[in-house]
Structure formats: structure tokens, C-alpha cells
Design a protein around this motif. Structure first.
Motif, PDB file in Angstrom:
ATOM      1  N   ARG A 191       0.848  -1.194   0.000  1.00 32.06           N
ATOM      2  CA  ARG A 191       0.000   0.000   0.000  1.00 32.06           C
ATOM      3  C   ARG A 191       0.888   1.250   0.000  1.00 32.06           C
ATOM      4  O   ARG A 191       2.054   1.183   0.400  1.00 32.06           O
ATOM      5  N   PRO A 192       0.329   2.377  -0.425  1.00 32.18           N
ATOM      6  CA  PRO A 192       1.101   3.631  -0.375  1.00 32.18           C
ATOM      7  C   PRO A 192       1.636   3.881   1.038  1.00 32.18           C
ATOM      8  O   PRO A 192       0.961   3.571   2.030  1.00 32.18           O
ATOM      9  N   GLY A 193       2.847   4.401   1.107  1.00 35.68           N
ATOM     10  CA  GLY A 193       3.484   4.661   2.389  1.00 35.68           C
ATOM     11  C   GLY A 193       4.359   3.519   2.874  1.00 35.68           C
ATOM     12  O   GLY A 193       5.001   3.616   3.922  1.00 35.68           O
ATOM     13  N   PHE A 194       4.418   2.437   2.101  1.00 38.75           N
ATOM     14  CA  PHE A 194       5.238   1.278   2.470  1.00 38.75           C
ATOM     15  C   PHE A 194       6.712   1.695   2.553  1.00 38.75           C
ATOM     16  O   PHE A 194       7.219   2.388   1.676  1.00 38.75           O
ATOM     17  N   ALA A 195       7.379   1.262   3.606  1.00 39.93           N
ATOM     18  CA  ALA A 195       8.804   1.536   3.790  1.00 39.93           C
ATOM     19  C   ALA A 195       9.545   0.200   3.877  1.00 39.93           C
ATOM     20  O   ALA A 195       9.338  -0.553   4.833  1.00 39.93           O
ATOM     21  N   HIS A 241      11.075  -0.995   7.085  1.00 39.02           N
ATOM     22  CA  HIS A 241      10.126  -1.340   8.142  1.00 39.02           C
ATOM     23  C   HIS A 241       9.000  -2.198   7.574  1.00 39.02           C
ATOM     24  O   HIS A 241       7.837  -2.037   7.923  1.00 39.02           O
ATOM     25  N   TRP A 242       9.347  -3.109   6.683  1.00 34.64           N
ATOM     26  CA  TRP A 242       8.345  -3.900   5.969  1.00 34.64           C
ATOM     27  C   TRP A 242       7.386  -4.622   6.910  1.00 34.64           C
ATOM     28  O   TRP A 242       6.213  -4.775   6.601  1.00 34.64           O
ATOM     29  N   ALA A 243       7.868  -5.071   8.061  1.00 31.24           N
ATOM     30  CA  ALA A 243       7.037  -5.870   8.976  1.00 31.24           C
ATOM     31  C   ALA A 243       5.941  -5.054   9.644  1.00 31.24           C
ATOM     32  O   ALA A 243       5.064  -5.617  10.291  1.00 31.24           O
ATOM     33  N   GLN A 244       5.954  -3.746   9.462  1.00 21.90           N
ATOM     34  CA  GLN A 244       4.928  -2.883  10.050  1.00 21.90           C
ATOM     35  C   GLN A 244       3.802  -2.580   9.062  1.00 21.90           C
ATOM     36  O   GLN A 244       2.893  -1.833   9.382  1.00 21.90           O
ATOM     37  N   HIS A 245       3.881  -3.129   7.855  1.00 21.94           N
ATOM     38  CA  HIS A 245       2.931  -2.802   6.792  1.00 21.94           C
ATOM     39  C   HIS A 245       2.193  -4.045   6.291  1.00 21.94           C
ATOM     40  O   HIS A 245       2.804  -5.095   6.105  1.00 21.94           O
ATOM     41  N   ALA A 246       0.899  -3.878   6.023  1.00 26.85           N
ATOM     42  CA  ALA A 246       0.151  -4.938   5.350  1.00 26.85           C
ATOM     43  C   ALA A 246       0.705  -5.068   3.935  1.00 26.85           C
ATOM     44  O   ALA A 246       1.070  -4.070   3.300  1.00 26.85           O
ATOM     45  N   LEU A 247       0.785  -6.286   3.443  1.00 30.01           N
ATOM     46  CA  LEU A 247       1.314  -6.536   2.102  1.00 30.01           C
ATOM     47  C   LEU A 247       0.834  -7.889   1.611  1.00 30.01           C
ATOM     48  O   LEU A 247       0.284  -8.671   2.375  1.00 30.01           O
ATOM     49  N   ALA A 248       1.032  -8.119   0.342  1.00 29.37           N
ATOM     50  CA  ALA A 248       0.685  -9.417  -0.242  1.00 29.37           C
ATOM     51  C   ALA A 248       1.845  -9.881  -1.114  1.00 29.37           C
ATOM     52  O   ALA A 248       2.439  -9.084  -1.846  1.00 29.37           O
ATOM     53  N   LEU A 249       2.151 -11.140  -1.010  1.00 30.74           N
ATOM     54  CA  LEU A 249       3.208 -11.751  -1.808  1.00 30.74           C
ATOM     55  C   LEU A 249       2.589 -12.857  -2.636  1.00 30.74           C
ATOM     56  O   LEU A 249       1.952 -13.765  -2.101  1.00 30.74           O
TER      57      LEU A 249
END
Length: 181
Positions: free
Chosen positions: A61-65, A68-76
Motif C-alpha cells: 500500500r502507499p506509504g510502504f517503507a 520497516h516492511w514488517a509494520q505494513h500490510a502486504l501481499a506476496l
């Protein structure tokens, strides 16, 4: 005068076609994102002894760093180029998770059994998507069919860390996945 009007119509029709074509392509890319509001971060291919294992795509999502990937929702998303048993995927996943931090043997065995029971065997062309929810866990989708979730924040962080952690055994793939933000 008719020639100018015809040219203006041609340009307008062409412009509308291009707008429709590119608009549809962008909408399609957004619709392909397995996480609401996500955008493509990066893609890469895992190879073993020169053979393609899978293509990986990371959606964020926008704002992904990345730091600090583990603090952001994501999909692989993984698109497999060859078949593997669920047990083999689970075993390899646990081995890779333990590269990041030690996991007690009983916990590792529990996670491996849970993952092996949750995942199907995969064949060439199959698509497996993991969606990471920080502090909550992970849910999985196989060829557009929702699978169970593993509601364990530590499991989820270590599982997605296989690809995104600085301790990843595949730093080139990691860099490709984290390329866009």
C-alpha cells in the motif's frame, strides 16, 4: 473544412481508444492486486541451479517503507514454474524462517504441520498468495480460492521475512521485490 473535422474526429477517436486501453490496463493491474489499495512494488524470479522455481510479486500500500516492511500490510504472490508437495513447501519455509531467528523445535514442528495441512500441493502454473497483517497473522489464497489463515503474528513475520528480511537467503530476489517504493 471537412478534412479538418475528419482529422479532429480521428484524433478524438484515437485519444478515446488510448484512454480506454490504458485506463483498462491500469484498472486491470489494480484489480489484480490481492490486497485492497495495494500497488505493485516489485517482481523477481527464484531459480535453483538455473531452473526457475517461481516468479514472486510483492504488492504494498502507499506509504510502504522497505526498511520497516514488517509494520505494513502486504501481499506476496508466487506463480510456480514446477510442482512441489505441501509438505516440501512447509519444510523449506520453516528452514528459511529459522534463518531470521531461532524457533524452538516444538514451535517449528507445530508451524510446519499447520502450514503443510493448510497449503495444497502445487503444480506448474499454480498461484499461491500470502497476505500479511502485521500483529495479526497471515491468510492464504490458492488459485483465487481462499485457504485458512494462521493467526500468529510471529509466524507471519518470519514467514514473509523469508523474502523480505535482510536475512533472506535470496538477497537478489529481495531487492527485486522491494524495488519500487
Amino acid at each position: 473544412m471537412k478534412k479538418i473535422a475528419a482529422s479532429a474526429y480521428y484524433i478524438s477517436a484515437r485519444g478515446l481508444f488510448l484512454l480506454f486501453f490504458f485506463g483498462t490496463a491500469l484498472a486491470s493491474a489494480a484489480a489484480d492486486a490481492p490486497l485492497a489499495g495495494a500497488q505493485l512494488s516489485g517482481r523477481g524470479t527464484l531459480r535453483f541451479l538455473g531452473l526457475e522455481v517461481y516468479q514472486a510479486t510483492l504488492w504494498v500500500r502507499p506509504g510502504f517503507a522497505p526498511t520497516h516492511w514488517a509494520q505494513h500490510a502486504l501481499a506476496l504472490e508466487l506463480r510456480y514454474a514446477r510442482g512441489f508437495s505441501a509438505e516440501a513447501i512447509a519444510q523449506r519455509s520453516i528452514e528459511e524462517m529459522q534463518r531470521q531467528q531461532p524457533v524452538p523445535a516444538a514451535q517449528a514442528a507445530r508451524w510446519q504441520a499447520e502450514l503443510a495441512a493448510l497449503l495444497p500441493d502445487v503444480a506448474a502454473g499454480d498461484r499461491l498468495v500470502g497476505v500479511y497483517a502485521p500483529g495479526e497473522g497471515a491468510r492464504f489464497v490458492y488459485n483465487d480460492k481462499a485457504l485458512e489463515s494462521i493467526d500468529d503474528p510471529l509466524f507471519a513475520r518470519l514467514f514473509f521475512g523469508i523474502w523480505l528480511s535482510p536475512q533472506s537467503s535470496e538477497p537478489t530476489l529481495r531487492a527485486a521485490l522491494l524495488a519500487a517504493p
